[in-house]
Design an enzyme around this catalytic site. Structure first.
Site, PDB file in Angstrom:
ATOM      1  N   THR B 136      75.459  84.169   1.436  1.00  0.00           N
ATOM      2  CA  THR B 136      75.534  85.514   2.043  1.00  0.00           C
ATOM      3  C   THR B 136      74.114  86.082   2.035  1.00  0.00           C
ATOM      4  O   THR B 136      73.196  85.474   1.468  1.00  0.00           O
ATOM      5  CB  THR B 136      76.442  86.456   1.222  1.00  0.00           C
ATOM      6  N   ASP B 137      73.958  87.242   2.640  1.00  0.00           N
ATOM      7  CA  ASP B 137      72.630  87.860   2.650  1.00  0.00           C
ATOM      8  C   ASP B 137      72.133  88.152   1.241  1.00  0.00           C
ATOM      9  O   ASP B 137      70.960  88.019   0.941  1.00  0.00           O
ATOM     10  CB  ASP B 137      72.657  89.159   3.469  1.00  0.00           C
ATOM     11  N   CYS B 138      73.054  88.555   0.367  1.00  0.00           N
ATOM     12  CA  CYS B 138      72.642  88.899  -1.000  1.00  0.00           C
ATOM     13  C   CYS B 138      72.690  87.701  -1.949  1.00  0.00           C
ATOM     14  O   CYS B 138      72.055  87.708  -3.000  1.00  0.00           O
ATOM     15  CB  CYS B 138      73.482  90.048  -1.537  1.00  0.00           C
ATOM     16  N   TYR B 139      73.465  86.673  -1.600  1.00  0.00           N
ATOM     17  CA  TYR B 139      73.564  85.452  -2.421  1.00  0.00           C
ATOM     18  C   TYR B 139      73.255  84.252  -1.536  1.00  0.00           C
ATOM     19  O   TYR B 139      74.172  83.571  -1.061  1.00  0.00           O
ATOM     20  CB  TYR B 139      74.962  85.324  -3.013  1.00  0.00           C
ATOM     21  N   PRO B 140      71.961  83.975  -1.283  1.00  0.00           N
ATOM     22  CA  PRO B 140      71.628  82.963  -0.277  1.00  0.00           C
ATOM     23  C   PRO B 140      71.859  81.505  -0.698  1.00  0.00           C
ATOM     24  O   PRO B 140      72.053  80.645   0.166  1.00  0.00           O
ATOM     25  CB  PRO B 140      70.138  83.208  -0.010  1.00  0.00           C
TER      26      PRO B 140
END
Lengths: 138, 405
Positions: B136-140
């Site tokens: 995700t954007d926060c957990y790449p």
């Protein structure tokens, strides 16, 4: 007549000896009686036999020596099934599957006693033991 | 005269407390009677060590760099549950390592699973964590393959939905033409064995049959550490038939337990494999029961002769929910090495280690004596025989068409 002895041994027959009457020759030659406790052919086509021999101690020794000369690997039985005492929790799950009573529950201490003398190395306890404390080495 | 928790704890702090194990209490109550025993004895310790399938551990592995919201993970090839926050996981004790042939070649060995992972963590062994994420954007981050050790984890605690069953079935094999492979071990054909699994007179809940002194918040011995009861266990059912002494005649109360994995001892947290069945966790649990009054002395004086368990067929009846127990047998009979069934003498075999149960009760006794372990009054009692909803079987409503309520 000198004292009789009993000895339990594990015999490994290489493939080339499978059709030879090694045991019957040995017991006739050294005047022994025998009891087959277990016999099978392993995956690599080797013969494996657990044998109880009875006779005069020096005759048993001589018979074992003679079988070794024929190419049979001979070892005492008590080295074949062992218990890792650090793993055994003394739960008792093995007691009911052991056919000879070599694994038995002491009714006072509630410990599972392993008596290697009574073990015929059938190996049934090995996969049954929940913490896998038993192992078999042939 | 009744004692309070505070009075007993004051004695523990001053070193004047009198503690015995539940096994020792049997003879004391038989000799002195419960009234005198209640005056002399302050605390009775119990112990049990056996397979407890409904167990597992919560771990937080810390955030990776770059950060990763782990959605799938395996520890030593055992799938762990990740339906939680980014790096929280739950290791279920009975999960079997991927690639295990299971029962395709019957009976399967089930050599390694979640319980073994938990044991390895407690023993301080390195384990291998493999993980995957969609990113995700926060957990790449999307992949991870790393060694893991308990000392590097933020939290690691056992969180067990059901432990320490109060009494249990005795398994026999009445109908199969072969030995059967169960969570009660190998059960021999033709009533060839009777397999039981309880510490009997030493078992925690059999010494407090109505859970007067154990409930939410009770401090306990768990896996060699001090932990707590957080709830009644799943399938908790105190509504069944009881003996004159109040002891349930079959499975009844259960405990939901929690404890810090980092404080545990691998001796009391052991991964076990049941041939043809699967993986389980052999866990040590113990309780310290305050002898508040004569009634608690009488309860903890319970002996193997006073506790009975139902002999149940596992070759057909258990699996199909059919039939009735063949009979009830006492733990004294079970521990004698054989029981009488259908006119035959059937050898018995335990699955629960009485040796280690004794050891746990003894260890807990020394903790109380040395002031290391204080007693706790339950924050809230469990549902009892009158207010428990009991135990429900699955309500099967086969789905045929659009017909849900």
């Amino acid at each position: 007549m000198s004292e009789m002895a009993e000895s339990r041994i594990v015999l490994h027959f290489p493939k080339k000896l499978l059709d030879q009457p090694v045991i019957s020759t040995a017991i006739q030659r050294y005047h022994l009686s025998f009891n087959i406790l277990r016999a099978n052919i392993t995956q690599d086509q080797e013969g494996l036999m657990v044998l109880g021999l009875e006779g005069e101690p020096q005759s048993i020794e001589a018979a074992v020596e003679w079988m070794r000369e024929q190419g049979v690997r001979v070892r005492p039985l008590d080295k074949d099934v062992t218990r890792d005492d650090a793993r055994c929790t003394h739960c008792g799950a093995c007691v009911v599957v052991c056919p000879t009573g070599a694994l038995a529950l002491d009714l006072d201490s509630r410990e599972v006693i392993f008596d290697a003398e009574q073990c015929v190395a059938c190996g049934i306890c090995v996969p049954v033991c929940p913490p896998r404390a038993m192992s078999i080495h042939f | 005269m009744a004692k309070t928790y505070e009075e007993i704890n004051a004695k523990i702090r001053s070193g004047d407390v009198v503690v015995v194990t539940a096994e020792e209490m049997v003879g004391i109550v038989a000799d002195l009677g419960p009234a005198e025993a209640a005056q002399k004895i302050d605390v009775v310790t119990t112990g049990t060590f056996g397979p407890m399938c409904s167990s597992g551990a919560v771990i937080n592995v810390g955030h990776t760099t770059p950060r990763m919201k782990i959605t799938q993970a395996w520890i030593n090839d055992v799938r762990v549950e990740c339906g939680l926050a980014a790096v929280d996981m739950y290791i279920g004790a009975t999960a079997v390592a991927e690639g295990d042939p299971l029962n395709r070649e019957h009976p399967g060995l089930f050599s390694y699973g979640g319980a073994h992972v938990i044991h390895d963590l407690v023993a301080g062994h390195d384990v291998r964590l493999r993980a995957a994420a969609y990113g995700t954007d926060c957990y790449p981050r999307k992949e991870l393959d790393s060694w893991l050790n308990i000392r590097d984890l933020n939290e690691a605690y056992m969180l067990n939905p059901r432990n320490s069953y109060q009494n249990y079935n005795v398994a026999v094999n009445q109908f199969s033409d072969r030995d059967i492979y169960t969570y009660m071990g190998v059960v021999k054909k033709d009533l060839g064995s009777a397999n039981y699994c309880s510490a009997g007179q030493l078992s925690p809940l059999l010494n407090d049959p109505y859970q007067r002194t154990i409930g939410i918040g009770t401090r306990i011995f768990i896996g060699g550490a001090q932990g707590f009861v957080y709830w009644q266990g799943t399938q908790h059912d105190p509504t069944g038939e009881r003996t004159d002494g109040g002891v349930p005649k079959g499975g009844a109360a259960t405990l939901g337990t929690i404890g810090d994995l980092k404080q545990m001892d691998p001796r009391y947290v052991v991964g076990v494999s049941f041939l043809g069945y699967g993986v389980s966790l052999a866990l040590g649990i113990g309780t310290a029961i305050p002898i508040l009054d004569e009634e608690m002395a009488a309860f903890t004086g319970v002996s193997d002769a006073d506790i009975v368990a139902p002999v149940t067929d596992y070759s057909r009846n258990y699996g199909l929910n059919e039939g009735a127990p063949l009979r009830r047998v006492s733990y004294a009979e079970l521990k004698s090495g054989s029981i009488e069934l259908e006119g035959r003498t059937v050898p018995t075999t335990p699955l629960s280690s009485y040796v280690r149960a004794r050891e746990i009760a003894g260890e807990l006794k020394s903790w109380v004596q040395s002031g290391k372990f204080l007693l706790t009054e339950p924050v809230q009692a469990f549902p009892g025989p009158s207010d428990s909803p009991g135990f429900k079987m699955f309500n099967n409503r086969p789905v045929e068409e659009e017909g849900c309520e």
